[in-house]
Write an enzyme that holds these catalytic residues in place. Structure first.
Site, PDB file in Angstrom:
ATOM      1  N   LYS A   1      -7.237  -3.577   3.356  1.00 11.85           N
ATOM      2  CA  LYS A   1      -5.965  -2.880   3.582  1.00 11.85           C
ATOM      3  C   LYS A   1      -5.476  -3.277   4.958  1.00 11.85           C
ATOM      4  O   LYS A   1      -6.224  -3.264   5.939  1.00 11.85           O
ATOM      5  CB  LYS A   1      -6.125  -1.365   3.439  1.00 11.85           C
ATOM      6  CG  LYS A   1      -7.210  -0.739   4.272  1.00 11.85           C
ATOM      7  CD  LYS A   1      -7.295   0.753   3.976  1.00 11.85           C
ATOM      8  CE  LYS A   1      -8.504   1.361   4.674  1.00 11.85           C
ATOM      9  NZ  LYS A   1      -8.816   2.704   4.214  1.00 11.85           N
TER      10      LYS A   1
ATOM     11  N   LYS B   1       0.887  -1.168   0.000  1.00 10.39           N
ATOM     12  CA  LYS B   1       0.000   0.000   0.000  1.00 10.39           C
ATOM     13  C   LYS B   1       0.918   1.210   0.000  1.00 10.39           C
ATOM     14  O   LYS B   1       1.566   1.504   0.998  1.00 10.39           O
ATOM     15  CB  LYS B   1      -0.884  -0.016   1.250  1.00 10.39           C
ATOM     16  CG  LYS B   1      -1.937   1.067   1.259  1.00 10.39           C
ATOM     17  CD  LYS B   1      -2.811   0.917   2.501  1.00 10.39           C
ATOM     18  CE  LYS B   1      -4.016   1.842   2.442  1.00 10.39           C
ATOM     19  NZ  LYS B   1      -3.746   3.194   2.019  1.00 10.39           N
TER      20      LYS B   1
ATOM     21  N   ARG C   1      -9.226  10.876  -5.681  1.00  8.20           N
ATOM     22  CA  ARG C   1     -10.219   9.878  -5.284  1.00  8.20           C
ATOM     23  C   ARG C   1     -11.600  10.487  -5.075  1.00  8.20           C
ATOM     24  O   ARG C   1     -12.586   9.759  -4.988  1.00  8.20           O
ATOM     25  CB  ARG C   1      -9.770   9.075  -4.066  1.00  8.20           C
ATOM     26  CG  ARG C   1      -9.517   9.882  -2.841  1.00  8.20           C
ATOM     27  CD  ARG C   1      -9.178   8.977  -1.682  1.00  8.20           C
ATOM     28  NE  ARG C   1     -10.325   8.139  -1.289  1.00  8.20           N
ATOM     29  CZ  ARG C   1     -10.231   7.085  -0.507  1.00  8.20           C
ATOM     30  NH1 ARG C   1      -9.063   6.691  -0.069  1.00  8.20           N
ATOM     31  NH2 ARG C   1     -11.299   6.417  -0.160  1.00  8.20           N
TER      32      ARG C   1
ATOM     33  N   ARG D   1      -4.333   8.130  -4.016  1.00  6.99           N
ATOM     34  CA  ARG D   1      -4.956   7.250  -4.994  1.00  6.99           C
ATOM     35  C   ARG D   1      -5.466   8.115  -6.143  1.00  6.99           C
ATOM     36  O   ARG D   1      -6.113   9.132  -5.912  1.00  6.99           O
ATOM     37  CB  ARG D   1      -6.122   6.530  -4.301  1.00  6.99           C
ATOM     38  CG  ARG D   1      -6.860   5.530  -5.156  1.00  6.99           C
ATOM     39  CD  ARG D   1      -6.281   4.139  -5.010  1.00  6.99           C
ATOM     40  NE  ARG D   1      -7.054   3.172  -5.786  1.00  6.99           N
ATOM     41  CZ  ARG D   1      -8.112   2.542  -5.330  1.00  6.99           C
ATOM     42  NH1 ARG D   1      -8.551   2.765  -4.106  1.00  6.99           N
ATOM     43  NH2 ARG D   1      -8.756   1.667  -6.092  1.00  6.99           N
TER      44      ARG D   1
ATOM     45  N   GLU E   1      -1.383   4.759  -7.706  1.00  9.50           N
ATOM     46  CA  GLU E   1      -1.000   5.657  -6.630  1.00  9.50           C
ATOM     47  C   GLU E   1      -0.106   6.750  -7.215  1.00  9.50           C
ATOM     48  O   GLU E   1       0.861   6.458  -7.912  1.00  9.50           O
ATOM     49  CB  GLU E   1      -0.235   4.880  -5.547  1.00  9.50           C
ATOM     50  CG  GLU E   1      -0.096   5.601  -4.229  1.00  9.50           C
ATOM     51  CD  GLU E   1      -1.336   5.449  -3.335  1.00  9.50           C
ATOM     52  OE1 GLU E   1      -2.257   4.661  -3.681  1.00  9.50           O
ATOM     53  OE2 GLU E   1      -1.384   6.125  -2.300  1.00  9.50           O
TER      54      GLU E   1
END
Lengths: 339, 529
Positions: free
Chosen positions: B400, B227, B247, B232, B272
């Site tokens: 996540k 991650k 996002r 994002r 990302e």
């Protein structure tokens, strides 16, 4: 006036304690204890305790006693509006300033010259106090709290109308108006009564004494009640008055879904209102707005203007553009809060 | 104009999000097309009216008010539209009810520079102060009413009952004054056609998970990825239009020319956004800490110096469209293959692939996760191999697994009033750690405590105030917070030279004397390089 007299420049001065008149040996609204003080009105930044000898209107002296106790000065002498009194070598008169109950301009005559110190003032109608009386003079010493051309206060009735409309719109909520305890609070109550609001008005404890004093001095405010009670259910749909600090305080949590309103000239500036979390800003001020300041310069027709506190720079500039000699006195110790 | 002015004015003084939504719904409900669409455009900052720029307005006011008085006023008010609206000389005739937003747009679009001045002059003379303010806000943007594009679209969703994801999906395919959008939301016409346009596709999101929950899952059904600690984004390219969406569906492409200009494909990539260190660029991108990316965010323009210092790239997670082919219903494993093919064939200069982390059981992954400190990694993503790409947070598909938070014991230094429901509470806390010369602020947090704890803290702050600065209070050194945060970076924002990522109050250590709180040195040891 007499041409061979002595210009006020040589006998009015700014000292650490405040504005000082040499021939009369007194200060006007001094910020620290002095021998002799003339107090224009009862707001805390103008009327302080601890002076030896105080001269003020009857109402101002009563306000000082309520706020600071009977021993707030060694001797308080009351002087009615318009009556001349000799102080030292000068002659002094108090004239209505229209700011709050008992507020006065100080008119000083000495050696053929006349100086008028406005104190805080406004020009629009306020039924809780005597209206401002313009006095022509050689030097006009004025405040400039709202001394910027952006400050044009709307009619009071419009602002009260917005409050009443909001009450109509949110009948299940309680409207809390933040208003300074002395002057603004009583004026709001008076304006509400004028607009036909006849319900009892609940008051925060900090406003009670001064409302009582206003009533004793002949300003009727209608039915008032205590807002700090256990059962607040009757406050649904009510208009409650509280000092501005209470709006962001624990006290407000007790009220039924309060809508926070604030009555102040500063509410004209949106981000200022927003910073204070005010939902319903009401532009109601006890100070002259820009137009009133300029109107007053015209009315008193003084060839020279000194500016005490507020947005001095802009008012000095505007006076100069009108051909008036002007300067800022840079007095310290006066606050914007009660505006 | 009157309705719009009342809407904006009302929104300024509304702090609760729900009440803002209510006001917007009421406005959409009672305002006809196309005005409500222009209002929506203004709130989403997409009105572009050539000519009506701040310079013209300043020039006009200079002809009416002494420049020195204007300067003093502007200094004091701090907002050009508000200053001009308040200072504009009042005239008698007011007929603001008849001026619509659509009139304004139509007339301005047909006007040359001189005509623009005449129009503005006429409008400013017919409006009252509130109307003038709203007009200038509408023309110059920067509303400062506390409404984001996202909140406006949420209000549209609540008003119409159409899911916000659906609105987001077509948002970049429709244009002001949005009559087709409103017709669709009203149920009067089909969904606006967005084929052939680069639009935002609502993102698939992950649920947080912990080790104990993972053990119920079969590791063979999942793939893992790092991650990455950036933001994002979704990169959409169609028929020569390239958009880089955050996002929340805002197009931030304008300030990322280093990415947008390199785009050489048609399709939609999920990834990302990161900044890399140009000096260490050899074989591939080496992501820099989040703080470096922050230098690129929330800007209106980007200088070549910033571009050189903080070059950006995308680490690709997923592919949603390849040319016009919608891949979202394919399983994750299949999409990954397509993503790799896309990468091989396009060899993009602005992106690389987020590598797959191989593992055979959860304990092994746990070991990898705890070794991931630094290197711009926030933890792990665990994605079900057979998951289709579905908007929103779907149960059981993506997880996540953040790395454990770091903790520091910090001393409360300042408290500030909260907003909305919390406006009578001191609920925003600035805390510090010890340096030789005393406490230095290191971060600020306003979450992580219960309502009951908040009441206790509020009382403590009121009872232990040492100084007041407007809404802020300085307090005695008396409360220790165990502060949890994801990472620590170098920053100029705080005196300590450090900034925390996602700080929250983990525990209130009423038991701990402030002198036992952590030192700046201890904090620096936790810093990301």
């Amino acid at each position: 006036m007499v041409a061979n007299g002595k210009h006020p420049r040589s006998w009015m001065e700014v000292r650490p304690a405040g504005l000082y008149c040499r021939p009369g040996d007194f200060y006007i609204d001094p910020v620290r204890p002095v021998e002799r003080a003339i107090i224009t009105h009862g707001h805390a930044d103008h009327a302080r305790s601890g002076h030896k000898y105080v001269l003020s209107t009857l109402e101002t002296s009563e306000i000082m006693k309520v706020r600071y106790g009977a021993n707030c000065a060694k001797l308080i002498e009351q002087l009615p509006y318009g009556k001349a009194q000799v102080v030292g070598d000068a002659e002094v008169k108090l004239m209505p300033a229209g700011h709050i109950l008992g507020s006065a301009q100080v008119v000083i005559e000495y050696r053929g010259y006349r100086v008028v110190i406005s104190g805080d003032y406004k020009r629009r109608v306020d039924q809780t106090c005597e209206p401002f009386v313009p006095v022509s003079c050689d030097v006009f010493i004025t405040e400039a709290t709202f001394g910027l051309p952006v400050f044009r206060h709307p009619p009071d009735a419009d602002e009260i109308g917005r409050l009443l409309k909001s009450v109509e719109l949110f009948p299940d909520r309680c409207h809390v108006v933040g208003a300074y305890a002395l002057g603004k609070c009583q004026r709001i109550i008076n304006l509400l009564r004028e607009a036909g609001w006849d319900r009892p008005i609940p008051l925060h404890g900090a406003l009670k004494n001064l409302c009582g004093l206003y009533e004793r001095l002949g300003v009727s405010l209608g039915q008032l009640e205590d807002a700090t009670v256990n059962d607040v259910s009757s406050f649904v749909g009510a208009i409650v008055l509280a000092p501005p600090s209470a709006l962001a305080n624990k006290w407000i949590r007790r009220l039924p879904e309060p809508v926070t309103a604030m009555a102040s000239g500063w509410m004209l500036i949106r981000q200022r209102a927003r910073q204070r979390n005010v939902e319903l800003p009401m532009v109601i001020s006890d100070h002259a707005d820009w137009n009133e300041l300029l109107q007053t310069l015209d009315d008193v027709a003084a060839p020279e203007v000194w500016v005490t506190h507020g947005r001095e720079e802009a008012l000095v500039r505007a006076a100069e553009l009108r051909g008036i000699k002007a300067k800022a006195l840079n007095l310290i110790g006066f606050e914007d809060d009660s505006a | 104009m009157k309705r719009f002015a009342e809407l904006l004015d009302g929104l300024v003084y509304t702090s609760s999000r729900n009440d803002k939504v209510k006001r917007l719904i009421e406005y959409f409900d009672t305002t006809p097309d196309p005005d409500r669409g222009w209002a929506l455009a203004a709130m989403c900052s997409v009105v572009d009216l050539p000519g009506a720029k701040p310079g013209i307005v300043r020039g006009m006011i200079a002809n009416r008010v002494d420049p020195e008085l204007f300067r003093l006023s502007y200094d004091y008010v701090g907002d050009l539209a508000e200053t001009v609206s308040l200072i504009w000389p009042e005239t008698i005739a007011k007929n603001h009810a008849t001026l619509s937003l659509n009139d304004i747009v139509t007339e301005l679009r047909a006007a040359d520079r001189n005509k623009v001045k005449l129009l503005l002059d006429r409008w400013l003379n017919t409006l009252d102060a509130k109307g003038r303010w709203a007009l200038l806000k509408f023309l110059m943007g920067g509303l400062r009413i506390g409404v984001s594009g996202r909140l406006a679209r949420i209000s549209l969703s609540e008003w119409s009952g159409v899911a916000v994801e659906q609105i987001e999906e077509i948002w970049h395919g429709v244009e002001p004054p949005y009559t087709d959008l409103f017709a669709w939301l009203n149920g009067n016409s089909p969904k606006p056609d967005i084929d052939g346009k680069a639009v935002y596709r609502p993102l698939m999101l992950a649920h947080p998970i912990e080790f104990k929950d993972l053990t119920d899952l079969d590791p063979r059904d999942y793939i893992a990825e790092w991650k990455w600690d950036g933001i994002r984004v979704q990169l959409a390219s169609r028929n020569g239009t390239v958009r880089l969406f955050s996002r929340t569906g805002d197009d931030i492409g304008r300030v990322f020319p280093d990415i947008v200009e390199g785009v050489n494909f048609d399709g939609v990539i999920d990834g990302e956004l990161l900044v890399y260190d140009r000096d260490s660029f050899r074989q591939g991108f080496e992501p820099a800490p989040f703080n470096n990316l922050q230098q690129r965010l929330n800007r209106k323009t980007v200088s070549s110096k910033i571009l050189a210092e903080y070059p950006a790239f995308i680490r690709a997670y997923d592919i949603l469209y390849d040319k016009t082919e919608d891949l979202r219903s394919l399983p994750m494993s299949k999409r990954r293959e397509r993503l790799e093919e896309w990468y091989q064939s396009k060899t993009p200069t602005f992106a690389d692939l987020s590598p797959i982390v191989s593992f055979s059981n959860w304990s092994e992954l746990e070991t990898l996760r705890s070794s991931a400190r630094g290197k711009a990694r926030e933890g792990l993503m665990i994605k079900r191999r057979n998951s289709a790409y579905e908007p929103g947070r779907r149960r059981g598909l993506w997880f996540k697994w953040k790395r454990d938070a770091m903790l520091l014991d910090c001393v409360l230094m300042y408290a500030q009033r909260g907003h909305g429901r919390r406006s009578s509470y001191f609920s925003d806390y600035t805390f510090g750690v010890w340096r030789e010369d005393g406490l230095v602020p290191i971060g600020k947090a306003y979450s992580g405590f219960t309502d009951e704890e908040l009441q206790g803290l509020d009382k403590w702050v009121r009872d232990h105030t040492t100084e007041r600065f407007g809404p802020v209070r300085a307090v005695e050194q008396g409360v220790v917070f165990e502060v949890a945060f994801d990472s620590l970076h170098a920053s100029k924002r705080h005196k300590s030279g450090l900034a925390m990522r996602f700080p929250r109050i983990h525990r209130i250590r009423w038991d701990k004397p402030p002198s036992d709180a952590d030192t700046l040195q201890a904090a620096e040891a936790l810093m990301e390089i």
